[in-house]
Design an enzyme around this catalytic site. Structure first.
Site, PDB file in Angstrom:
ATOM      1  N   LYS A  64      10.183  25.736   3.897  1.00 28.51           N
ATOM      2  CA  LYS A  64      10.539  26.618   2.777  1.00 28.51           C
ATOM      3  C   LYS A  64       9.550  27.769   2.539  1.00 28.51           C
ATOM      4  O   LYS A  64       9.942  28.818   2.041  1.00 28.51           O
ATOM      5  CB  LYS A  64      10.660  25.806   1.480  1.00 28.51           C
ATOM      6  N   ASP A 100      17.241  26.353  -5.524  1.00 27.57           N
ATOM      7  CA  ASP A 100      16.765  25.104  -6.146  1.00 27.57           C
ATOM      8  C   ASP A 100      16.586  25.328  -7.646  1.00 27.57           C
ATOM      9  O   ASP A 100      16.838  24.430  -8.452  1.00 27.57           O
ATOM     10  CB  ASP A 100      15.407  24.682  -5.560  1.00 27.57           C
TER      11      ASP A 100
END
Ligand code: ATR
Length: 268
Positions: A64, A100
């Site tokens: 990420k 997210d």
């Protein structure tokens, strides 16, 4: 056929393929969502190929943060937290964003206001970063508690909120309690990040772990009369945001939810 997928290492256990493939099928989109198990040292090569071959990617652990250097653009929020979980390929231009944050905020906002709420976040890792950022943009009063105090301090400084050590847990009386640590995650399901007498009936308690769906933390919270939020909601809502970003179409939410729940039950 368009190709999408999740890139991570490992990714075999990812629930994303069933969720996105169910959505593509329901909307009769000629696309397939795959898993790409890519080791960190192969990330550059993979991303070069992705530019010509892949329409969109979900990004998971451990990529990420590192993946950002292979992208052409990233949005403001992904830049602020330093992590990307969604990539859209538009004519060879790779744009990163972070869904997210949306996933976690939507799971909470379904049951409560966030603004001005006194919120305790347990943990200070990657997931906590996205959640703390989301909460502070919505004017929550956030305190971060973490086993390693320096990490809580660093995160709190960055997002202008409070921090404390886990040992001082009992001094806090949050309206909302969020577990972002891995404590209680399968196979170590006997663990909980807080003792059961910490829960008070009026608390809203959210665990981002989805294996198991009802962690010991949530089980004890429910027993104490708290409203609980299970972790698959964050996963589902971020997937919905990803799907809509990639396809510019409204996601078939219930079909995605059903596919996810079926897979979760099958895997457990
Ligand atoms: P993620 O990206 O999923 O958030 P991470 O960055 O590895 O994963 O963060 C894991 C979090 O769980 C950290 O806050 C970690 O605490 P430390 O910073 O002290 O390592 C927390 N954590 C993991 N195991 C723990 C345990 N047994 N007790 C308390 N906290 C734990």
């Amino acid at each position: 056929m368009q190709i999408y997928g999740v890139i991570g290492h490992p990714v075999v256990q990812s629930l994303s393929p069933v969720v996105h493939n169910a959505a593509f099928k329901a909307l009769e989109i000629d696309a397939s969502y795959k898993t790409f198990d890519v080791e960190p040292e192969d990330l550059g090569n993979f991303m070069e190929k992705a530019r010509s071959d892949i329409s969109g990617l979900s990004v998971t652990i451990p990529h990420k943060v590192e993946i950002i250097k292979y992208l052409d653009k990233i949005d403001e929020r992904a830049k602020k937290i330093g992590a990307v979980n969604t990539i859209k390929n538009k004519n060879g231009i790779l744009k990163g964003s972070n869904k997210d944050i949306d996933g976690a905020m939507q799971a909470l906002e379904e049951v409560t206001e966030i603004s001005n709420k006194n919120i305790l976040v347990l943990g200070a890792g990657g997931a906590a970063r996205a959640i703390v950022y989301g909460l502070t943009t919505k004017n929550a009063k956030v305190t971060i508690l973490n086993r390693t105090l320096e990490k809580a301090q660093q995160l709190a400084k960055e997002f202008n909120c409070n921090f404390d050590s886990l040992e001082n847990l009992k001094k806090h009386t949050p309206e909302i309690l969020i577990n972002t640590t891995s404590v209680g995650m399968s196979p170590n399901t006997e663990g909980s990040p807080v003792p059961k007498d910490f829960f008070k009936p009026q608390m809203i308690v959210f665990d981002i772990i989805y294996k198991p769906l009802i962690t010991k933390f949530l089980k004890q919270a429910k027993k104490a009369g708290c409203q609980i939020i299970t972790g698959e909601k964050m996963l589902l809502y971020q997937a919905i945001k990803q799907f809509e970003t990639w396809t510019n179409q409204k996601a078939p939410v219930e079909i995605m939810r059903e596919a996810l729940m079926e897979e979760l039950h099958r895997a457990s």
